[in-house]
Design a protein around this motif. Structure first.
Motif, PDB file in Angstrom:
ATOM      1  N   MET A  33       0.848  -1.094  -0.133  1.00 35.44           N
ATOM      2  CA  MET A  33       0.116  -0.113  -0.042  1.00 35.44           C
ATOM      3  C   MET A  33       1.121   1.147   0.111  1.00 35.44           C
ATOM      4  O   MET A  33       0.618   2.227  -0.658  1.00 35.44           O
ATOM      5  CB  MET A  33      -1.010   0.114   1.321  1.00 35.44           C
ATOM      6  N   GLY A  34       1.792   1.218   0.706  1.00 31.92           N
ATOM      7  CA  GLY A  34       2.785   2.492   0.841  1.00 31.92           C
ATOM      8  C   GLY A  34       3.750   2.559   0.041  1.00 31.92           C
ATOM      9  O   GLY A  34       4.461   3.615  -0.072  1.00 31.92           O
ATOM     10  N   SER A  35       4.013   1.658  -1.201  1.00 34.51           N
ATOM     11  CA  SER A  35       5.251   1.548  -1.682  1.00 34.51           C
ATOM     12  C   SER A  35       4.992   2.556  -3.179  1.00 34.51           C
ATOM     13  O   SER A  35       6.086   2.972  -3.633  1.00 34.51           O
ATOM     14  CB  SER A  35       5.399   0.020  -2.345  1.00 34.51           C
ATOM     15  N   GLY A  36       3.738   2.776  -3.641  1.00 36.91           N
ATOM     16  CA  GLY A  36       3.444   3.388  -4.662  1.00 36.91           C
ATOM     17  C   GLY A  36       3.787   2.359  -5.960  1.00 36.91           C
ATOM     18  O   GLY A  36       3.558   2.944  -7.361  1.00 36.91           O
ATOM     19  N   LEU A  37       4.077   0.996  -5.912  1.00 37.34           N
ATOM     20  CA  LEU A  37       4.108   0.044  -6.974  1.00 37.34           C
ATOM     21  C   LEU A  37       2.672  -0.659  -7.177  1.00 37.34           C
ATOM     22  O   LEU A  37       1.714  -0.273  -6.519  1.00 37.34           O
ATOM     23  CB  LEU A  37       5.113  -0.790  -6.529  1.00 37.34           C
ATOM     24  N   SER A  38       2.788  -1.288  -8.287  1.00 31.94           N
ATOM     25  CA  SER A  38       1.395  -1.863  -8.626  1.00 31.94           C
ATOM     26  C   SER A  38       0.657  -2.767  -7.509  1.00 31.94           C
ATOM     27  O   SER A  38       1.375  -3.619  -7.136  1.00 31.94           O
ATOM     28  CB  SER A  38       1.751  -2.759 -10.012  1.00 31.94           C
ATOM     29  N   GLY A  39      -0.486  -2.185  -7.456  1.00 31.62           N
ATOM     30  CA  GLY A  39      -1.150  -3.239  -6.413  1.00 31.62           C
ATOM     31  C   GLY A  39      -2.204  -3.928  -7.309  1.00 31.62           C
ATOM     32  O   GLY A  39      -3.229  -4.587  -6.723  1.00 31.62           O
ATOM     33  N   GLN A  40      -2.335  -3.969  -8.785  1.00 31.89           N
ATOM     34  CA  GLN A  40      -3.034  -4.738  -9.442  1.00 31.89           C
ATOM     35  C   GLN A  40      -2.707  -6.002  -9.507  1.00 31.89           C
ATOM     36  O   GLN A  40      -3.342  -7.012  -9.814  1.00 31.89           O
ATOM     37  CB  GLN A  40      -3.423  -3.908 -10.648  1.00 31.89           C
ATOM     38  N   ASN A  41      -1.199  -6.196  -9.758  1.00 30.07           N
ATOM     39  CA  ASN A  41      -0.639  -7.564 -10.112  1.00 30.07           C
ATOM     40  C   ASN A  41       0.549  -7.655  -9.067  1.00 30.07           C
ATOM     41  O   ASN A  41       1.816  -6.865  -9.340  1.00 30.07           O
ATOM     42  CB  ASN A  41      -0.258  -7.388 -11.504  1.00 30.07           C
ATOM     43  N   PHE A  42       0.529  -8.435  -8.169  1.00 30.35           N
ATOM     44  CA  PHE A  42       1.801  -8.631  -7.248  1.00 30.35           C
ATOM     45  C   PHE A  42       1.874 -10.043  -6.855  1.00 30.35           C
ATOM     46  O   PHE A  42       1.108 -10.811  -7.064  1.00 30.35           O
ATOM     47  CB  PHE A  42       1.627  -7.678  -5.786  1.00 30.35           C
ATOM     48  N   ALA A  43       3.228 -10.224  -6.443  1.00 26.85           N
ATOM     49  CA  ALA A  43       3.211 -11.660  -5.833  1.00 26.85           C
ATOM     50  C   ALA A  43       4.163 -11.629  -4.817  1.00 26.85           C
ATOM     51  O   ALA A  43       5.188 -10.497  -4.640  1.00 26.85           O
ATOM     52  CB  ALA A  43       3.932 -12.557  -6.780  1.00 26.85           C
ATOM     53  N   GLU A 100       5.432  -8.976 -16.987  1.00 27.43           N
ATOM     54  CA  GLU A 100       4.000  -9.192 -16.414  1.00 27.43           C
ATOM     55  C   GLU A 100       3.246  -7.729 -15.851  1.00 27.43           C
ATOM     56  O   GLU A 100       2.349  -7.782 -15.264  1.00 27.43           O
ATOM     57  CB  GLU A 100       3.891 -10.225 -15.568  1.00 27.43           C
ATOM     58  N   LYS A 101       4.370  -6.649 -15.681  1.00 28.80           N
ATOM     59  CA  LYS A 101       4.050  -5.435 -14.963  1.00 28.80           C
ATOM     60  C   LYS A 101       3.470  -5.898 -13.497  1.00 28.80           C
ATOM     61  O   LYS A 101       2.473  -5.470 -12.888  1.00 28.80           O
ATOM     62  CB  LYS A 101       2.850  -4.760 -15.734  1.00 28.80           C
ATOM     63  N   ARG A 102       4.242  -6.662 -12.791  1.00 30.35           N
ATOM     64  CA  ARG A 102       3.870  -7.307 -11.555  1.00 30.35           C
ATOM     65  C   ARG A 102       5.049  -6.813 -10.458  1.00 30.35           C
ATOM     66  O   ARG A 102       6.294  -6.538 -10.796  1.00 30.35           O
ATOM     67  CB  ARG A 102       4.051  -8.795 -11.457  1.00 30.35           C
ATOM     68  N   THR A 103       4.454  -6.164  -9.420  1.00 31.55           N
ATOM     69  CA  THR A 103       5.225  -6.261  -8.113  1.00 31.55           C
ATOM     70  C   THR A 103       5.636  -7.376  -7.536  1.00 31.55           C
ATOM     71  O   THR A 103       4.925  -8.267  -7.205  1.00 31.55           O
ATOM     72  CB  THR A 103       4.295  -5.132  -7.075  1.00 31.55           C
ATOM     73  N   LEU A 122      10.271  -4.529  -1.747  1.00 33.37           N
ATOM     74  CA  LEU A 122       9.527  -4.619  -3.178  1.00 33.37           C
ATOM     75  C   LEU A 122      10.148  -4.331  -4.297  1.00 33.37           C
ATOM     76  O   LEU A 122      11.117  -3.222  -4.052  1.00 33.37           O
ATOM     77  CB  LEU A 122       8.148  -3.959  -2.876  1.00 33.37           C
ATOM     78  N   LEU A 123      10.191  -4.549  -5.616  1.00 35.37           N
ATOM     79  CA  LEU A 123      10.641  -4.142  -6.626  1.00 35.37           C
ATOM     80  C   LEU A 123       9.399  -4.249  -7.786  1.00 35.37           C
ATOM     81  O   LEU A 123       8.434  -5.080  -7.574  1.00 35.37           O
ATOM     82  CB  LEU A 123      11.998  -4.847  -7.038  1.00 35.37           C
ATOM     83  N   GLN A 124       9.590  -3.234  -8.618  1.00 34.60           N
ATOM     84  CA  GLN A 124       8.916  -3.240  -9.757  1.00 34.60           C
ATOM     85  C   GLN A 124       9.933  -2.607 -11.255  1.00 34.60           C
ATOM     86  O   GLN A 124      10.040  -1.577 -11.058  1.00 34.60           O
ATOM     87  CB  GLN A 124       7.495  -2.409  -9.814  1.00 34.60           C
TER      88      GLN A 124
END
Length: 236
Positions: free
Chosen positions: A130-140, A166-169, A233-235
């Motif tokens: 939530m606090g990262s600013g990275l994608s919350g739509q697709n993550f693992a 995959e545009k995944r966090t 986290l990384l994106q």
């Protein structure tokens, strides 16, 4: 005989006031349970003391379920539930059964037809996302990565490639005393435009969440993450 219910009771992520991170209904439920399965009995007692429990601690039954628990021991942990008693499942920190051995008990409860009731509380994984600013739509979430430097670097590059395609966090954790090595590997292994987030001491007064590129991490001093609970986290 009716079976008991398995309540998944979240706990604080660190030394902070229980009522500052847990909703009152969760506190009320935990206060009145007399049977618990916990990752660590000592920390579970400290949590119950902080509520405080409506039952004297010496009268509360706490069984341990951790990484050393044999699968053969799991049915015994269900005994109070099968006898009709409600049971609370507690992790060492945060939400039980998420990156936590309690998931094995939850799975067995479903097999036995026992009602499982997850309750609201802090999850370091979701709070970091939530606090990262990275994608919350697709993550693992990947748990722990390899401890050895060369293997960790290879795994990070695999995750970065997957993130790009995959545009995944990608979310992972590390043993706290290896946090600095993990961040150094991230900075050196990732591409220049990859965003790296470090979320430390979530929900505590010392909480810090920072998202930067590798170059920005090199230029600017980061938080002290040595031996402090941290989510990475990384994106790409």
């Amino acid at each position: 005989m009716n079976k008991g219910r398995l309540f998944l009771i979240p706990v604080p992520l660190g030394l902070t006031a229980t009522d500052s991170v847990l909703p009152q209904p969760v506190i009320d439920r935990a206060r009145h349970l007399k049977h618990f399965v916990a990752e660590n009995a000592k920390s579970a007692r400290a949590f119950l003391k902080s509520l405080p429990s409506a039952t004297p601690l010496q009268q509360i039954e706490i069984s341990e379920l951790n990484e050393h628990t044999s699968p053969a021991a799991l049915p015994e942990l269900l005994a109070p539930l099968l006898a009709g008693f409600d049971v609370g499942l507690i992790s060492e920190a945060g939400c039980p059964a998420v990156a936590d051995p309690g998931a094995n008990l939850v799975a067995l409860a479903h097999v036995e037809g026992i009602q499982v009731l997850p309750m609201i509380g802090p999850s370091s994984i979701l709070l970091a996302l939530m606090g990262s600013g990275l994608s919350g739509q697709n993550f693992a979430f990947h748990g722990y990565l390899p401890a050895k430097d060369d293997q960790r670097k290879i795994r990070l590059r695999e995750l970065e490639k997957d993130s790009r395609q995959e545009k995944r966090t990608q979310i992972f954790i590390e043993t706290p005393y290896r946090n600095r090595q993990m961040l150094e590997t991230l900075i050196n292994a990732c591409a220049p435009n990859t965003r790296i987030c470090v979320a430390t001491d979530l929900t505590l007064s010392s909480e810090c969440i920072m998202t930067r590129t590798p170059a920005e991490w090199r230029r600017q001093e980061g938080p002290n993450i040595d031996r402090r609970p941290t989510v990475f986290l990384l994106q790409a």
